[in-house]
Design a protein around this motif. Structure first.
Motif, short mmCIF file in Angstrom:
data_model
loop_
_atom_site.label_atom_id
_atom_site.label_comp_id
_atom_site.label_asym_id
_atom_site.label_seq_id
_atom_site.Cartn_x
_atom_site.Cartn_y
_atom_site.Cartn_z
N THR A 53 52.55 38.52 38.06
CA THR A 53 51.91 39.06 38.56
C THR A 53 50.48 39.40 39.68
O THR A 53 50.40 39.14 40.72
N VAL A 54 50.06 38.43 38.50
CA VAL A 54 48.34 38.15 39.06
C VAL A 54 48.72 36.87 39.84
O VAL A 54 47.92 36.46 41.33
N ALA A 55 49.87 36.06 39.11
CA ALA A 55 49.54 34.53 40.15
C ALA A 55 49.96 34.81 41.24
O ALA A 55 50.03 34.06 43.13
N ARG A 56 50.84 35.49 41.25
CA ARG A 56 52.10 35.91 42.67
C ARG A 56 50.41 36.67 44.23
O ARG A 56 51.21 36.23 45.11
N CYS A 57 49.65 37.97 43.74
CA CYS A 57 49.19 38.29 44.29
C CYS A 57 47.73 36.40 44.14
O CYS A 57 47.61 37.17 45.62
N VAL A 58 47.17 35.66 44.10
CA VAL A 58 46.44 34.57 44.16
C VAL A 58 47.41 34.25 45.46
O VAL A 58 46.82 33.45 46.28
N VAL A 59 48.42 33.73 45.47
CA VAL A 59 49.00 32.80 46.28
C VAL A 59 49.18 33.57 47.25
O VAL A 59 50.65 32.98 48.56
N GLY A 60 49.72 35.11 47.62
CA GLY A 60 50.12 36.04 48.93
C GLY A 60 51.92 36.20 48.33
O GLY A 60 51.74 36.92 49.44
N LEU A 61 52.21 36.60 47.26
CA LEU A 61 53.11 36.55 47.34
C LEU A 61 53.72 37.49 46.90
O LEU A 61 54.79 38.25 46.90
N ARG A 62 52.39 38.40 46.57
CA ARG A 62 52.68 39.94 46.33
C ARG A 62 51.09 40.65 46.57
O ARG A 62 50.07 40.03 46.31
N ARG A 63 51.39 41.95 47.45
CA ARG A 63 50.25 42.31 47.74
C ARG A 63 49.97 43.21 46.85
O ARG A 63 50.28 44.37 46.30
N PRO A 64 47.96 43.46 46.04
CA PRO A 64 47.81 44.43 45.37
C PRO A 64 47.07 45.68 45.89
O PRO A 64 47.42 45.67 47.45
N ASP A 65 47.55 46.44 45.23
CA ASP A 65 46.55 47.79 45.44
C ASP A 65 45.70 48.39 45.55
O ASP A 65 45.39 49.06 46.62
N ALA A 66 45.18 47.35 45.23
CA ALA A 66 43.53 47.58 45.02
C ALA A 66 43.15 45.84 44.22
O ALA A 66 43.63 45.67 43.79
N GLY A 67 41.43 45.53 44.81
CA GLY A 67 41.06 44.70 44.40
C GLY A 67 40.55 43.61 45.06
O GLY A 67 40.99 43.38 46.68
N VAL A 68 39.59 42.88 44.82
CA VAL A 68 39.13 41.80 45.81
C VAL A 68 39.40 40.11 45.07
O VAL A 68 39.05 40.51 43.73
N MET A 69 40.34 40.06 46.06
CA MET A 69 40.86 38.59 45.76
C MET A 69 39.62 37.16 46.91
O MET A 69 39.11 37.66 47.97
N THR A 70 38.85 36.32 46.45
CA THR A 70 37.57 34.98 47.62
C THR A 70 38.67 34.39 46.98
O THR A 70 38.35 33.47 46.04
N PHE A 71 38.46 33.62 48.49
CA PHE A 71 39.07 31.56 47.80
C PHE A 71 37.61 31.32 48.54
O PHE A 71 37.44 30.98 49.73
N GLU A 72 37.11 30.08 48.00
CA GLU A 72 35.73 29.43 48.17
C GLU A 72 34.82 30.31 49.44
O GLU A 72 34.47 29.92 50.24
N GLY A 73 34.56 31.25 48.72
CA GLY A 73 33.52 32.25 48.83
C GLY A 73 33.87 33.34 50.12
O GLY A 73 33.07 34.07 50.75
#
Length: 262
Positions: A53-73
């Motif tokens: 589930t974490v992996a799918r959120c990182v690649v954009g296949l799943r939208r998280p309910d909360a939290g922040v993800m940053t890529f290269e800042g």
């Protein structure tokens, strides 16, 4: 440099059969970790721990309910622009089901460039396909074959070639070797390590197999029931696990030297 940063990630799913589906199951709660430049970070845990589930959120296949993800800042938006879709690529668990069985390997690779023409290589496309296959250890003759005509290990190499064709900066491998036999696993793992060096790739490596993780990871993130219970440098986690769940995983795993990259 931090390539990926995840902070406070929370993911829930509606429970089937609940009234108006208002009851929700928490799959991931308060997950936080980073992946550095040219670093391989493994997320490990048993089935249902939340790692995929974490992996799918990182690649954009799943939208998280909360939290922040940053890529290269920069924050990762819910709707990914083409540049971010190219920059973060995923290799799935089942190599056969991730490839179109009606398309030959050459056409599968060309489709990636047709979808993202800005990174299409110059020159004849056939030469580019042959070079992409050579980069993952496959002969150019594979371009004329269908996935069903290839072994599982060859199909996974094609999946890797397709992902790499877009020049990603982060590769997410979701149980990418679990469907392969032990000898082929070692070959694919060696290839991933080589690609990390030649392409300076960062990787998020999802696995339940600590023997595999021991061979490839710089750092390890251990998940249980949706939460991260331990994380740290791989050597430290394997040599002196702090959490009882990590110790249980190690006790249940094969001897780490039984699966050698020889």
């Amino acid at each position: 440099m931090t390539v990926l940063a995840v902070e406070g990630l929370r993911v829930t799913f509606p429970v089937r059969g609940s009234l108006l589906r208002r009851t929700r199951f928490t799959a991931v709660e308060d997950a936080a970790f980073t992946v550095g430049e040219n670093e391989i970070v493994a997320v490990v845990g048993e089935s249902g721990s939340g790692k995929t589930t974490v992996a799918r959120c990182v690649v954009g296949l799943r939208r998280p309910d909360a939290g922040v993800m940053t890529f290269e800042g920069a924050p990762l938006p819910a709707r990914r622009p083409p540049e971010l879709k190219r920059a973060i690529q995923m290799v799935f668990q089942d190599p056969r089901s991730s490839l179109n069985p009606r398309m030959k390997v050459g056409a599968i690779l060309e489709e990636a460039w047709l979808t993202h023409p800005s990174v299409a290589p110059p020159g004849p496309r056939a030469d580019a396909v042959e070079a992409a296959l050579a980069g993952v250890g496959l002969d150019g003759e594979a371009a004329a074959r269908y996935p069903a005509q290839l072994s599982g290990g060859q199909c996974q190499r094609v999946s890797l070639a397709r992902a790499l064709a877009l020049s990603p900066r982060l590769l997410v491998c979701d149980e990418a070797v679990s469907a392969l036999d032990v000898s082929v696993q070692s070959q694919v793992l060696r290839l991933l390590v080589e690609l990390r060096g030649t392409r300076r790739l960062s990787m998020l490596f999802i696995s339940h197999d600590l023997g595999v993780v021991h061979q490839i990871a710089d750092r390890v993130v251990v998940m249980r029931a949706g939460r991260i219970v331990e994380q740290g440098p791989a050597d430290a986690v394997f040599a002196d696990p702090r959490h009882e769940y990590t110790r249980a995983l190690l006790d249940a795993a094969l001897e780490l030297n039984d699966i050698g990259m020889t």
